[in-house]
Write a protein that holds these residues in place. Sequence first.
Motif, PDB file in Angstrom:
ATOM      1  N   THR A 182       3.997  10.683   2.161  1.00 52.17           N
ATOM      2  CA  THR A 182       3.316   9.420   2.289  1.00 52.17           C
ATOM      3  C   THR A 182       3.459   8.921   3.997  1.00 52.17           C
ATOM      4  O   THR A 182       2.637   8.461   4.371  1.00 52.17           O
ATOM      5  N   THR A 189      -8.761   4.482  -1.031  1.00 53.00           N
ATOM      6  CA  THR A 189      -8.756   3.219  -1.175  1.00 53.00           C
ATOM      7  C   THR A 189      -8.822   2.838  -2.986  1.00 53.00           C
ATOM      8  O   THR A 189      -8.013   1.928  -3.331  1.00 53.00           O
ATOM      9  N   LEU A 209      -5.984   3.727  -5.366  1.00 50.33           N
ATOM     10  CA  LEU A 209      -4.726   2.989  -5.519  1.00 50.33           C
ATOM     11  C   LEU A 209      -4.901   1.763  -6.343  1.00 50.33           C
ATOM     12  O   LEU A 209      -3.679   1.063  -6.787  1.00 50.33           O
ATOM     13  N   ARG A 210      -6.104   1.428  -6.875  1.00 48.73           N
ATOM     14  CA  ARG A 210      -6.091   0.378  -7.701  1.00 48.73           C
ATOM     15  C   ARG A 210      -6.297   0.646  -9.213  1.00 48.73           C
ATOM     16  O   ARG A 210      -6.678  -0.222  -9.927  1.00 48.73           O
ATOM     17  N   ARG A 250       1.983   1.952  -3.459  1.00 51.26           N
ATOM     18  CA  ARG A 250       0.881   2.476  -4.107  1.00 51.26           C
ATOM     19  C   ARG A 250       0.569   3.994  -3.832  1.00 51.26           C
ATOM     20  O   ARG A 250      -0.040   4.906  -4.805  1.00 51.26           O
ATOM     21  N   VAL A 251       0.382   4.293  -2.537  1.00 45.34           N
ATOM     22  CA  VAL A 251       0.443   5.531  -2.388  1.00 45.34           C
ATOM     23  C   VAL A 251       1.419   6.562  -2.802  1.00 45.34           C
ATOM     24  O   VAL A 251       0.925   7.669  -3.162  1.00 45.34           O
ATOM     25  N   ILE A 269       0.924  -1.327   0.025  1.00 48.36           N
ATOM     26  CA  ILE A 269      -0.014  -0.065  -0.019  1.00 48.36           C
ATOM     27  C   ILE A 269       0.801   1.268   0.022  1.00 48.36           C
ATOM     28  O   ILE A 269       0.516   2.137  -0.627  1.00 48.36           O
ATOM     29  N   CYS A 271       2.867   6.318  -5.627  1.00 50.96           N
ATOM     30  CA  CYS A 271       2.501   6.158  -7.111  1.00 50.96           C
ATOM     31  C   CYS A 271       1.304   7.193  -7.253  1.00 50.96           C
ATOM     32  O   CYS A 271       1.265   8.131  -8.323  1.00 50.96           O
ATOM     33  N   HIS A 272       0.247   7.069  -6.097  1.00 57.27           N
ATOM     34  CA  HIS A 272      -0.912   7.931  -6.544  1.00 57.27           C
ATOM     35  C   HIS A 272      -0.542   9.351  -6.332  1.00 57.27           C
ATOM     36  O   HIS A 272      -1.012  10.205  -7.164  1.00 57.27           O
ATOM     37  N   VAL A 276      -1.711   3.625 -11.657  1.00 57.47           N
ATOM     38  CA  VAL A 276      -0.924   3.199 -10.487  1.00 57.47           C
ATOM     39  C   VAL A 276      -0.141   2.038 -10.750  1.00 57.47           C
ATOM     40  O   VAL A 276       1.085   1.563 -10.385  1.00 57.47           O
ATOM     41  N   LEU A 285       3.651   1.468 -10.686  1.00 56.16           N
ATOM     42  CA  LEU A 285       4.230   0.588  -9.400  1.00 56.16           C
ATOM     43  C   LEU A 285       5.609   0.133  -9.450  1.00 56.16           C
ATOM     44  O   LEU A 285       6.459   0.226  -8.647  1.00 56.16           O
TER      45      LEU A 285
END
Length: 238
Positions: A61, A91, A94-95, A35-36, A32, A38-39, A99, A103
Amino acid sequence: MIAIDGVAGAGKSTVGALLALRLGWTFFDTGILFRVACHLALPHGQPPYDSELLEDLLEQTERDLDIRNISRPDGDDGVETQVLLAGCDVTAALRREAVDRLLPVLSGLDQVRRSLTRAMRSMGRRLAEQSGTVVVGRDIGTTVFPEAGLKFYLDADPNVRAQRRWQDLQTRGLDVPLDHVYRDLVERDLRDSTRANSPAARAADAVLVDTTRASVDEVVAQLQAGCRQTLGHGIGTS
């Protein structure tokens, strides 16, 4: 603390969340954090990013991230991780496919791995002190928490893993050809296992679990048995 490592698509997050639920512990998916990052990087365009920008994003982050385990809304036997950034639920964001694409680039940078490894250690130790934690990632038992009381390493046949990942993408509405998913998965395995900083690998004292032909319930039962044998934790078998 229990560390679960393994290759992509082996089922780490799924079985880790269920194991944490049955133990009454907290589930911590370290992916996670990447991913954060990347976001936060996406609004700044495509890589490469300069070192100063990355430092700002990584500080944000660490400073603003909060995770919560919540019950699945469908009432299924499991938990989901809710990710909050400065109090806002990110949430679903991040998907995103963007991303997913960024990643492997960001997670391979030394600056990113060093910073987020520090954040993982801080967060994981705090969770372990509060209620115990099941930590999932790619280098948890070797680099992040080599002192973990119990370690598992999940593996599976690449074709099976690709099929699982493809089905997950289909569920998310992403129409990606299966052969592309397989290629990306194999390439990621190679990148992660050969990077200079914290390569993904099985810890010498990690229990190997092959999930190729095992159901989720069978894998969780195997992990529970390992918990009872090694940690003496009084948990059931259901």
